[in-house]
Scaffold this motif. Structure first.
Motif, PDB file in Angstrom:
ATOM      1  N   ASN A  49       0.841  -1.203   0.000  1.00  0.00           N
ATOM      2  CA  ASN A  49       0.000   0.000   0.000  1.00  0.00           C
ATOM      3  C   ASN A  49       0.875   1.251   0.000  1.00  0.00           C
ATOM      4  O   ASN A  49       1.700   1.449   0.885  1.00  0.00           O
ATOM      5  CB  ASN A  49      -0.934  -0.003   1.224  1.00  0.00           C
ATOM      6  CG  ASN A  49      -1.876   1.197   1.218  1.00  0.00           C
ATOM      7  OD1 ASN A  49      -2.057   1.853   0.191  1.00  0.00           O
ATOM      8  ND2 ASN A  49      -2.460   1.478   2.365  1.00  0.00           N
ATOM      9  N   HIS A  51      -0.195   4.413   0.224  1.00  0.00           N
ATOM     10  CA  HIS A  51      -0.802   5.583   0.872  1.00  0.00           C
ATOM     11  C   HIS A  51       0.073   6.007   2.056  1.00  0.00           C
ATOM     12  O   HIS A  51       0.383   5.198   2.928  1.00  0.00           O
ATOM     13  CB  HIS A  51      -2.213   5.232   1.363  1.00  0.00           C
ATOM     14  CG  HIS A  51      -3.062   6.424   1.688  1.00  0.00           C
ATOM     15  ND1 HIS A  51      -2.759   7.292   2.710  1.00  0.00           N
ATOM     16  CD2 HIS A  51      -4.207   6.891   1.129  1.00  0.00           C
ATOM     17  CE1 HIS A  51      -3.690   8.240   2.759  1.00  0.00           C
ATOM     18  NE2 HIS A  51      -4.583   8.022   1.809  1.00  0.00           N
ATOM     19  N   LYS A  55      -4.006   4.388   4.410  1.00  0.00           N
ATOM     20  CA  LYS A  55      -5.416   4.203   4.056  1.00  0.00           C
ATOM     21  C   LYS A  55      -5.525   3.654   2.641  1.00  0.00           C
ATOM     22  O   LYS A  55      -4.566   3.706   1.863  1.00  0.00           O
ATOM     23  CB  LYS A  55      -6.162   5.544   4.126  1.00  0.00           C
ATOM     24  CG  LYS A  55      -6.134   6.210   5.493  1.00  0.00           C
ATOM     25  CD  LYS A  55      -7.012   5.487   6.475  1.00  0.00           C
ATOM     26  CE  LYS A  55      -7.013   6.150   7.831  1.00  0.00           C
ATOM     27  NZ  LYS A  55      -7.744   5.400   8.829  1.00  0.00           N
ATOM     28  N   VAL A  56      -6.677   3.184   2.293  1.00  0.00           N
ATOM     29  CA  VAL A  56      -6.990   2.837   0.909  1.00  0.00           C
ATOM     30  C   VAL A  56      -8.240   3.616   0.511  1.00  0.00           C
ATOM     31  O   VAL A  56      -9.053   3.949   1.385  1.00  0.00           O
ATOM     32  CB  VAL A  56      -7.232   1.316   0.742  1.00  0.00           C
ATOM     33  CG1 VAL A  56      -5.952   0.540   0.938  1.00  0.00           C
ATOM     34  CG2 VAL A  56      -8.325   0.779   1.668  1.00  0.00           C
ATOM     35  N   VAL A  58      -5.529   3.935  -3.100  1.00  0.00           N
ATOM     36  CA  VAL A  58      -4.601   4.736  -3.906  1.00  0.00           C
ATOM     37  C   VAL A  58      -5.035   4.476  -5.352  1.00  0.00           C
ATOM     38  O   VAL A  58      -5.389   3.342  -5.693  1.00  0.00           O
ATOM     39  CB  VAL A  58      -3.148   4.257  -3.689  1.00  0.00           C
ATOM     40  CG1 VAL A  58      -2.191   4.957  -4.643  1.00  0.00           C
ATOM     41  CG2 VAL A  58      -2.717   4.462  -2.239  1.00  0.00           C
ATOM     42  N   ILE A  67      -4.270  10.040  -4.087  1.00  0.00           N
ATOM     43  CA  ILE A  67      -4.880   9.545  -2.854  1.00  0.00           C
ATOM     44  C   ILE A  67      -5.997  10.519  -2.493  1.00  0.00           C
ATOM     45  O   ILE A  67      -6.060  11.626  -3.033  1.00  0.00           O
ATOM     46  CB  ILE A  67      -3.876   9.426  -1.681  1.00  0.00           C
ATOM     47  CG1 ILE A  67      -3.263  10.792  -1.336  1.00  0.00           C
ATOM     48  CG2 ILE A  67      -2.802   8.396  -1.971  1.00  0.00           C
ATOM     49  CD1 ILE A  67      -2.536  10.818   0.005  1.00  0.00           C
ATOM     50  N   GLU A  68      -6.844  10.098  -1.580  1.00  0.00           N
ATOM     51  CA  GLU A  68      -7.967  10.875  -1.033  1.00  0.00           C
ATOM     52  C   GLU A  68      -9.139  10.900  -2.015  1.00  0.00           C
ATOM     53  O   GLU A  68      -9.080  11.510  -3.096  1.00  0.00           O
ATOM     54  CB  GLU A  68      -7.541  12.289  -0.626  1.00  0.00           C
ATOM     55  CG  GLU A  68      -6.591  12.271   0.573  1.00  0.00           C
ATOM     56  CD  GLU A  68      -7.160  11.478   1.757  1.00  0.00           C
ATOM     57  OE1 GLU A  68      -8.175  11.877   2.336  1.00  0.00           O
ATOM     58  OE2 GLU A  68      -6.578  10.426   2.092  1.00  0.00           O
TER      59      GLU A  68
END
Ligand SMILES: N[C@@H](CCC(=O)N[C@@H](CS)C(=O)NCC(=O)O)C(=O)O
Length: 216
Positions: A49, A51, A55-56, A58, A67-68
């Motif tokens: 990952n 990020h 978090k996921v 990406v 991201i986001e």
């Protein structure tokens, strides 16, 4: 799907968990824009990952690594959908942005930690159900549902644009996750407008196409 279509490189690669609120938010935006997309199964905690905050998802799109989900969905809608999911009127757009922020900053953390994860850990991983955690969250969940019910218009819209926007793209997976828990389902069952809105969303092709396998 023809073998050629199955082999085609997707326009959007989503690195994330397959059953995830935010993976689905990106998938819905892709479906709405008519861009091909595929999930590359990547756990938030895995070394694969990318990020920076663990978090996921990406996302890779048009040579960008993003991201986001707010940035990702706005990009997809602007670059590939003519901004169709965003009202042109600044006031309507501000209201839409408010709902996206409410979904991300308040609803998702409350539902996820208070109800969704305890049930996932119990149902999927076989851990004892954390009943105290659920009980603690219920008053706040109930208040949040009351707020949403009061704010949703009679015709099921979050903005006065009166149509499906990015607000719906964010709110649907967040509320659907809650609805898949017994207490969430019971709470939503008391909210007529929310129920009708969820039903209307389910009839939309982008929502139907991104249905979680675990959904009944
Ligand atoms: N602000 C992020 C939030 C993403 C997020 O919270 N993803 C969840 C999955 S739905 C996650 O990565 N959870 C794993 C964790 O927090 O360890 C976005 O908008 O993309």
């Amino acid at each position: 799907m023809t073998p050629d279509a199955a082999d085609a490189v997707p326009q959007v690669k989503i690195f994330g968990t397959v059953i995830s609120t935010y993976t689905r938010i990106v998938q819905i935006a892709c479906e709405e824009a008519g861009v091909s997309h595929a999930v590359v199964a990547t756990a938030a905690q895995s070394p694969a990952n990318r990020h920076p905050f663990g978090k996921v998802p990406v996302v890779e799109v048009d040579g960008l690594e993003l991201i986001e989900s707010v940035a990702i969905t706005h990009y997809i809608d602007n670059a590939h959908n003519g901004g169709a999911l965003q009202p042109a009127d600044p006031a309507q757009r501000a209201v839409m942005d408010k709902w996206i922020a409410v979904a991300n900053n308040y609803l998702f953390p409350l539902f996820e930690h208070g109800l969704v994860m305890p049930w996932v850990m119990h149902r999927v991983a076989g851990f004892p159900l954390e009943r105290e955690r659920i009980e603690r969250a219920l008053p706040q969940v109930s208040r949040a549902l009351g707020y949403l019910e009061a704010e949703l218009s009679v015709d099921g819209a979050w903005t006065s644009a009166g149509r499906f926007t990015l607000a719906d793209v964010f709110l649907y997976p967040v509320l659907r996750g809650l609805e898949l828990t017994p207490q969430g389902q019971a709470g939503i069952a008391q909210c007529d407008r929310l129920l009708a809105w969820l039903e209307a969303c389910r009839a939309r092709p982008s929502i139907a196409a991104t249905r979680w396998e675990s959904e009944p």
